[in-house]
Design a protein around this motif. Structure first.
Motif, PDB file in Angstrom:
ATOM      1  N   PHE A  79      56.154  57.014  34.953  1.00 17.43           N
ATOM      2  CA  PHE A  79      56.894  56.841  33.702  1.00 17.43           C
ATOM      3  C   PHE A  79      56.389  57.794  32.623  1.00 17.43           C
ATOM      4  O   PHE A  79      55.266  58.290  32.661  1.00 17.43           O
ATOM      5  CB  PHE A  79      56.817  55.381  33.216  1.00 17.43           C
ATOM      6  N   ASP A  80      57.260  58.041  31.688  1.00 15.85           N
ATOM      7  CA  ASP A  80      56.990  58.913  30.544  1.00 15.85           C
ATOM      8  C   ASP A  80      56.876  58.049  29.305  1.00 15.85           C
ATOM      9  O   ASP A  80      57.878  57.565  28.775  1.00 15.85           O
ATOM     10  CB  ASP A  80      58.116  59.946  30.405  1.00 15.85           C
ATOM     11  N   ASP A  81      55.651  57.824  28.855  1.00 17.98           N
ATOM     12  CA  ASP A  81      55.421  56.898  27.743  1.00 17.98           C
ATOM     13  C   ASP A  81      55.815  57.506  26.401  1.00 17.98           C
ATOM     14  O   ASP A  81      56.039  56.776  25.432  1.00 17.98           O
ATOM     15  CB  ASP A  81      53.937  56.508  27.714  1.00 17.98           C
ATOM     16  N   ARG A 106      59.386  56.305  25.101  1.00 18.07           N
ATOM     17  CA  ARG A 106      59.738  54.895  24.889  1.00 18.07           C
ATOM     18  C   ARG A 106      60.043  54.660  23.426  1.00 18.07           C
ATOM     19  O   ARG A 106      59.456  55.261  22.534  1.00 18.07           O
ATOM     20  CB  ARG A 106      58.591  53.977  25.335  1.00 18.07           C
ATOM     21  N   ASN A 127      51.240  56.780  34.530  1.00 22.91           N
ATOM     22  CA  ASN A 127      51.627  57.477  33.301  1.00 22.91           C
ATOM     23  C   ASN A 127      51.534  58.976  33.559  1.00 22.91           C
ATOM     24  O   ASN A 127      50.444  59.506  33.787  1.00 22.91           O
ATOM     25  CB  ASN A 127      50.694  57.063  32.158  1.00 22.91           C
ATOM     26  N   LEU A 178      55.896  53.569  40.224  1.00 19.28           N
ATOM     27  CA  LEU A 178      56.698  53.953  39.061  1.00 19.28           C
ATOM     28  C   LEU A 178      55.959  55.066  38.334  1.00 19.28           C
ATOM     29  O   LEU A 178      54.798  54.898  37.952  1.00 19.28           O
ATOM     30  CB  LEU A 178      56.898  52.767  38.122  1.00 19.28           C
ATOM     31  N   TYR A 211      59.022  47.949  31.838  1.00 21.49           N
ATOM     32  CA  TYR A 211      58.977  49.372  31.514  1.00 21.49           C
ATOM     33  C   TYR A 211      60.356  49.903  31.115  1.00 21.49           C
ATOM     34  O   TYR A 211      60.473  51.030  30.648  1.00 21.49           O
ATOM     35  CB  TYR A 211      58.446  50.169  32.706  1.00 21.49           C
ATOM     36  N   ASP A 232      68.393  52.260  28.309  1.00 22.62           N
ATOM     37  CA  ASP A 232      68.006  53.107  29.436  1.00 22.62           C
ATOM     38  C   ASP A 232      69.048  52.981  30.547  1.00 22.62           C
ATOM     39  O   ASP A 232      69.883  52.061  30.536  1.00 22.62           O
ATOM     40  CB  ASP A 232      66.638  52.690  29.997  1.00 22.62           C
ATOM     41  N   ALA A 256      51.944  51.767  38.611  1.00 21.47           N
ATOM     42  CA  ALA A 256      52.597  52.435  37.486  1.00 21.47           C
ATOM     43  C   ALA A 256      51.710  53.585  37.035  1.00 21.47           C
ATOM     44  O   ALA A 256      50.562  53.373  36.631  1.00 21.47           O
ATOM     45  CB  ALA A 256      52.839  51.458  36.345  1.00 21.47           C
ATOM     46  N   CYS A 310      61.983  59.171  34.207  1.00 23.60           N
ATOM     47  CA  CYS A 310      61.067  58.305  34.943  1.00 23.60           C
ATOM     48  C   CYS A 310      61.554  58.203  36.389  1.00 23.60           C
ATOM     49  O   CYS A 310      62.744  58.403  36.660  1.00 23.60           O
ATOM     50  CB  CYS A 310      61.008  56.906  34.321  1.00 23.60           C
ATOM     51  N   PHE A 332      66.077  56.611  34.528  1.00 21.13           N
ATOM     52  CA  PHE A 332      65.162  56.209  35.594  1.00 21.13           C
ATOM     53  C   PHE A 332      65.849  56.481  36.928  1.00 21.13           C
ATOM     54  O   PHE A 332      66.826  55.814  37.279  1.00 21.13           O
ATOM     55  CB  PHE A 332      64.849  54.714  35.512  1.00 21.13           C
ATOM     56  N   ARG A 392      66.595  56.611  28.310  1.00 23.27           N
ATOM     57  CA  ARG A 392      65.921  57.339  29.382  1.00 23.27           C
ATOM     58  C   ARG A 392      66.647  57.151  30.707  1.00 23.27           C
ATOM     59  O   ARG A 392      67.281  56.126  30.952  1.00 23.27           O
ATOM     60  CB  ARG A 392      64.479  56.860  29.516  1.00 23.27           C
TER      61      ARG A 392
END
Length: 348
Positions: A342-344, A347, A32, A340, A49, A54, A30, A293, A251, A249
């Motif tokens: 991902f865009d924190d 969230r 970031n 993965l 996540y 989402d 994962a 994401c 994904f 979001r």
């Protein structure tokens, strides 16, 4: 920007030759995308996540048994075809081997004459052939009887169960290669994801073998992408647009779903029902319109897929993550482990 900017050194022993016994038991790195921080997880942890509201966008294309072994009708000389693109009325763009035995006008036969074909044209870019097939009945049924799965060239071992090179949600036949980011999903994991309140949407993009072609130009800007056929229907387009409107979001599962979404979206990130051909080439500097994401696998050095994920997460973040993946001995490529990105910040 040079192609060599996306090179990394990969020991051959890390190239996965066979799938794991349990699809979702693969490891998942994962990343970031804001901080570059890396976490070492397993694919079943993906659900942690995801948040209610989402949407997970999957490519439901199904791999066809596109590899045919046959012979020249006049000489009996062995030939091999890989079907790439369906142009309708029995006409396909094909990769041929050996090319010199597949000149224009050559007659080919497969399965003792159950399927025959004529070479109609040689394409200038790469030398692929336009070949028209002659058969009785349903072509995909004939192909299912005579063809085999066209595994990537870096996989040397025999695949015991062809379904392991299909996603569990594959539906629409047409790909020459699997959308491999989705190979980790199981029906049980998808059910748990739905129960959490996460939407699942589908696109169709038929993956071609251009996915595995190396970038041969030094300057990235000079590379021309292969074209692939996609479809997005009204129900799934509406689901994706509603998710974004309500603050959820997106994904994207795989670079194929990503390329489809980014092709059909307007400048505001709204997607529309449509179908057509895309040769979108995404590399650093591209501004993403839809996805937040990305679930993906580990890709070949200097490939367009490395360029796409570098555009999404930043080249430095990606190259650092890949160095860690090699050090930690992740499994690479089609049957390998997952990543993965991902865009924190988005969230809930």
């Amino acid at each position: 920007m040079k192609t060599s900017d996306f090179y990394y050194d990969l020991p051959e022993r890390l190239i996965a030759q066979t799938p794991l016994q349990q699809r979702d038991a693969s490891r998942m790195m994962a990343l970031n995308k804001q901080t570059g921080a890396v976490e070492h997880r397993h694919f079943t942890d993906l659900i942690e996540y995801l948040e209610p509201g989402d949407v997970l966008v999957l490519n439901n294309s199904r791999v066809i048994p596109a590899r045919l072994l046959g012979e020249r009708a006049d000489t009996g000389y062995p030939v091999e075809l890989v079907l790439l693109t369906d142009h309708g009325d029995g006409l396909w763009e094909c990769l041929t081997r050996p090319g010199k035995k597949c000149r224009v006008g050559a007659e080919l036969t497969f399965g003792g004459g159950k399927l025959t074909a004529t070479v109609e044209d040689i394409l200038p870019d790469g030398g692929n052939r336009m070949i028209r097939f002659h058969y009785e009945g349903v072509f995909l049924e004939v192909l299912g009887e005579l063809g085999t799965m066209p595994l990537p060239p870096y996989i040397k071992e025999k695949l015991e169960d062809p379904e392991r090179y299909q996603t569990v949600y594959s539906k629409t036949p047409g790909s020459a290669a699997a959308p491999t980011a989705g190979l980790h999903f199981t029906p049980e994991l998808m059910q748990r994801i739905r129960q959490k309140g996460v939407n699942i949407a589908y696109v169709t993009l038929h993956v071609g073998l251009g996915t595995f072609r190396p970038v041969k130009v030094e300057d990235v800007n000079e590379h021309v992408m292969h074209s692939e056929y996609y479809t997005m229907d009204a129900e799934n387009a509406e689901l994706i647009n509603r998710t974004r409107a309500e603050g959820g979001r997106v994904f994207a599962v795989g670079t194929t779903a990503t390329r489809t979404l980014e092709t059909i979206a307007d400048e505001n990130g709204q997607v529309r029902p449509c179908s057509g051909w895309t040769n979108i080439f995404i590399y650093p500097g591209y501004k993403f319109k839809v996805i937040d994401c990305l679930v993906t696998n580990f890709h070949l050095p200097e490939s367009t897929l490395m360029m796409l994920i570098s555009a999404f997460a930043g080249r430095d973040n990606i190259m650092n993550a890949y160095a860690i993946a090699v050090q930690e001995e992740y499994r690479f490529f089609s049957f390998g482990d997952s990543m993965l990105i991902f865009d924190d910040t988005k969230r809930g």
